[in-house]
Design a protein around this motif. Structure first.
Motif, PDB file in Angstrom:
ATOM      1  N   LEU A 108      -0.421  -2.160  -4.994  1.00  0.00           N
ATOM      2  CA  LEU A 108      -1.427  -1.106  -5.118  1.00  0.00           C
ATOM      3  C   LEU A 108      -0.719   0.113  -5.693  1.00  0.00           C
ATOM      4  O   LEU A 108       0.112   0.726  -5.021  1.00  0.00           O
ATOM      5  CB  LEU A 108      -2.034  -0.783  -3.756  1.00  0.00           C
ATOM      6  CG  LEU A 108      -3.197   0.209  -3.756  1.00  0.00           C
ATOM      7  CD1 LEU A 108      -4.407  -0.365  -4.484  1.00  0.00           C
ATOM      8  CD2 LEU A 108      -3.579   0.598  -2.329  1.00  0.00           C
ATOM      9  N   LEU A 163      -8.261  -0.218  -2.401  1.00  0.00           N
ATOM     10  CA  LEU A 163      -7.608  -1.026  -1.370  1.00  0.00           C
ATOM     11  C   LEU A 163      -8.527  -2.138  -0.899  1.00  0.00           C
ATOM     12  O   LEU A 163      -8.125  -3.312  -0.822  1.00  0.00           O
ATOM     13  CB  LEU A 163      -7.192  -0.157  -0.188  1.00  0.00           C
ATOM     14  CG  LEU A 163      -6.678  -0.928   1.037  1.00  0.00           C
ATOM     15  CD1 LEU A 163      -5.432  -1.729   0.698  1.00  0.00           C
ATOM     16  CD2 LEU A 163      -6.417   0.012   2.206  1.00  0.00           C
ATOM     17  N   VAL A 171       0.841  -1.200   0.000  1.00  0.00           N
ATOM     18  CA  VAL A 171       0.000   0.000   0.000  1.00  0.00           C
ATOM     19  C   VAL A 171       0.874   1.247   0.000  1.00  0.00           C
ATOM     20  O   VAL A 171       0.747   2.129  -0.848  1.00  0.00           O
ATOM     21  CB  VAL A 171      -0.949   0.007   1.214  1.00  0.00           C
ATOM     22  CG1 VAL A 171      -1.825   1.262   1.200  1.00  0.00           C
ATOM     23  CG2 VAL A 171      -1.818  -1.246   1.227  1.00  0.00           C
ATOM     24  N   MET A 193      -8.925  -4.861  -3.433  1.00  0.00           N
ATOM     25  CA  MET A 193      -7.745  -5.706  -3.549  1.00  0.00           C
ATOM     26  C   MET A 193      -7.638  -6.675  -2.378  1.00  0.00           C
ATOM     27  O   MET A 193      -7.267  -7.842  -2.554  1.00  0.00           O
ATOM     28  CB  MET A 193      -6.481  -4.841  -3.646  1.00  0.00           C
ATOM     29  CG  MET A 193      -5.223  -5.644  -3.936  1.00  0.00           C
ATOM     30  SD  MET A 193      -3.773  -4.603  -4.250  1.00  0.00           S
ATOM     31  CE  MET A 193      -4.132  -4.060  -5.926  1.00  0.00           C
TER      32      MET A 193
END
Length: 488
Positions: free
Chosen positions: A218, A226, A193, A229
């Protein structure tokens, strides 16, 4: 008599090991693209050979200018296999900022996905031809585990950025401890992330391929992207910064079910208590960790789920193999409940600042401790609370005001989404307390002042409130208070 020994730790180690142990397991996902451990091992070996064929030699620096994408782990591993040193660069930097890092680091080659750099190895077809031209043989260039694998440049909140020398050993041990603490190991799934060009973003994403897990890339943070995913890839452990939690909170009235998610861990800045309580409610049954550290020190402490609510507002105990020292202005250790500057000593510490011995000496002690630049308090049970940055303490009328004390109370007001409190010059008081606010709805300054006076000592109440659309932040999500102080 046998003596214990073995190969030095390098950040290429895990890719080599799992490339042989689990070659068919997915190591990296990026949208519709996937890379198995076997392919990751082979491609990183091809890259190592291709780089060496250009005339680079052990210790030379190779810069990488791109965001999170499939190739990031293989490039890091390939550079390490070749005995070279990675210089990660934030693609959002301006051309002069990039030029400074390239020059200061002495980078001899640049790999990028930016079309504005024709002098570089371009990710895409050219990069694939570059790999295809090389042998799929691991060159096994020997490196000392205490040598740097990376020069990570700081965000430059105080002048030019400094290059942090991070050793193979420090990060390899971080990866193993990450697998132990947050479940980034064989059979587990996580998401990159935070940007991998930043120290924490790299450490917690690359830990996956070092320890046999699967990491999904990401490319840009969006709350719905997010969550999609996490659901699609079945992510179990996810690293976030407080800004991510704030954006999730603003985007969703209630969080969708995420049955695979069992671990969240936060870093970059202390989670405000109000926001942390929201995280508990939004992710029921998920273990929430709050860790503390820096690019220079690595992870220093961690607050584990068993104490997350009971000790909210702290960042836990010192992490694995870490010692801390808390000293007052006179350099002497302080007792429980007393504020002092935090120093740490661990195998995760940087080697120093590249080409800057004066800055290295200024932040280290003769016995190997590194200052954090933060003021902390340790309670009777040994839990650490970050009070504030040393440089951010406001001295008004001769009295110390810790901005975080004020920020925590401001964030309990329903109209305030985010805030930052700084000191600005004042002819009468020396400094005055000023609050910068990102609001959920308009609120009158007099109303805020009345609210705060019921909850804070008078000298802590801001003399001025300024509403802004957003707070300036660096790549790690930390608020750049220097920029606020310079705001007219």
């Amino acid at each position: 008599m046998l003596r214990p020994g073995g190969a030095d730790l390098t950040i290429a180690g895990g890719v080599r090991e799992f490339g042989r142990a689990t070659p068919g397991v997915i190591a990296v996902r990026d949208g519709d693209r996937e890379l198995t451990y076997g392919a990751l091992d082979e491609r990183s070996s091809r890259l190592a050979c291709a780089l060496l064929s250009t005339g680079l030699s052990t210790g030379d620096r190779v810069a990488l200018l791109c965001g999170n994408r499939l190739e990031y782990p293989e490039i890091a591993a390939g550079i390490a296999k070749a005995g070279l040193v990675l210089v990660p660069i934030n693609p959002r930097l301006t051309a002069p900022e990039v030029s400074f890092i390239l020059g200061h680091s002495g980078a001899r080659l640049l790999i990028t996905d930016s079309p504005s750099r024709p002098d570089a190895i371009q990710l895409g077809p050219f990069y694939e031809r570059f790999l295809d031209s090389a042998r799929a043989v691991d060159p096994w260039v020997a490196v000392d585990e205490r040598d740097p694998f990376c020069i990570a440049y700081t965000a430059g909140t105080t002048g030019d950025p400094k290059g942090v020398l991070i050793s193979h050993r420090s990060r390899a041990l971080t990866f193993y401890a990450t697998a132990l603490e947050w479940g980034i190991g064989p059979g587990r799934r996580t998401i990159a992330v935070a940007p991998m060009y930043h120290g924490a973003g790299f450490a917690f994403a690359y830990a996956a391929v070092y320890c046999g897990a699967t990491v999904s890339m990401l490319r840009a943070f969006q709350p719905d992207a997010l969550l999609d995913m996490i659901a699609r890839d079945g992510a179990q452990s996810v690293f976030l910064v407080p800004t991510h939690a704030q954006l999730l909170r603003g985007a969703f009235s209630s969080m969708p079910a995420l049955p695979t998610l069992d671990t969240l861990y936060f870093n970059a800045a202390a989670l405000p208590k109000v926001l942390k309580e929201w995280v508990f409610e939004a992710f029921p049954g998920v273990g929430v960790h709050e860790l503390y550290g820096s690019t220079e020190a690595g992870v220093v402490s961690n607050l584990r789920p068993a104490d997350a609510r009971r000790k909210a507002g702290t960042v836990g105990h010192p992490w694995f193999a870490t010692q801390v020292r808390i000293v007052g202005p006179d350099g002497r250790p302080v007792g429980p409940g007393e504020p002092g500057e935090l120093y740490s000593r661990s195998p995760y510490l940087m080697n120093g600042y590249h080409e800057n011995p004066a800055a290295t000496a200024a932040c280290t002690t003769p016995d190997g401790f590194l200052t954090s630049g933060d003021i902390v308090i340790r309670d009777e049970e040994g839990f650490l609370s970050i009070v504030d940055r040393v440089k951010d303490v406001i001295i008004t009328g001769g009295v110390n005001v810790y901005p975080r004390d004020v920020e925590e109370v401001l964030l309990t007001h329903p109209a305030i989404a985010e805030c930052a409190v700084v000191g600005e010059p004042d002819e009468h008081w020396g400094e005055r307390v000023v609050a910068y606010l990102v609001g959920r709805e308009p609120v009158d300054g007099a109303v805020l002042e009345a609210y705060l006076r019921e909850r804070l000592a008078g000298f802590k109440v801001p003399k001025q409130y300024r509403t802004v659309a957003a707070l300036p932040r660096n790549a790690a999500g930390k608020i750049l208070k220097r920029e606020l102080r310079s705001t007219p």
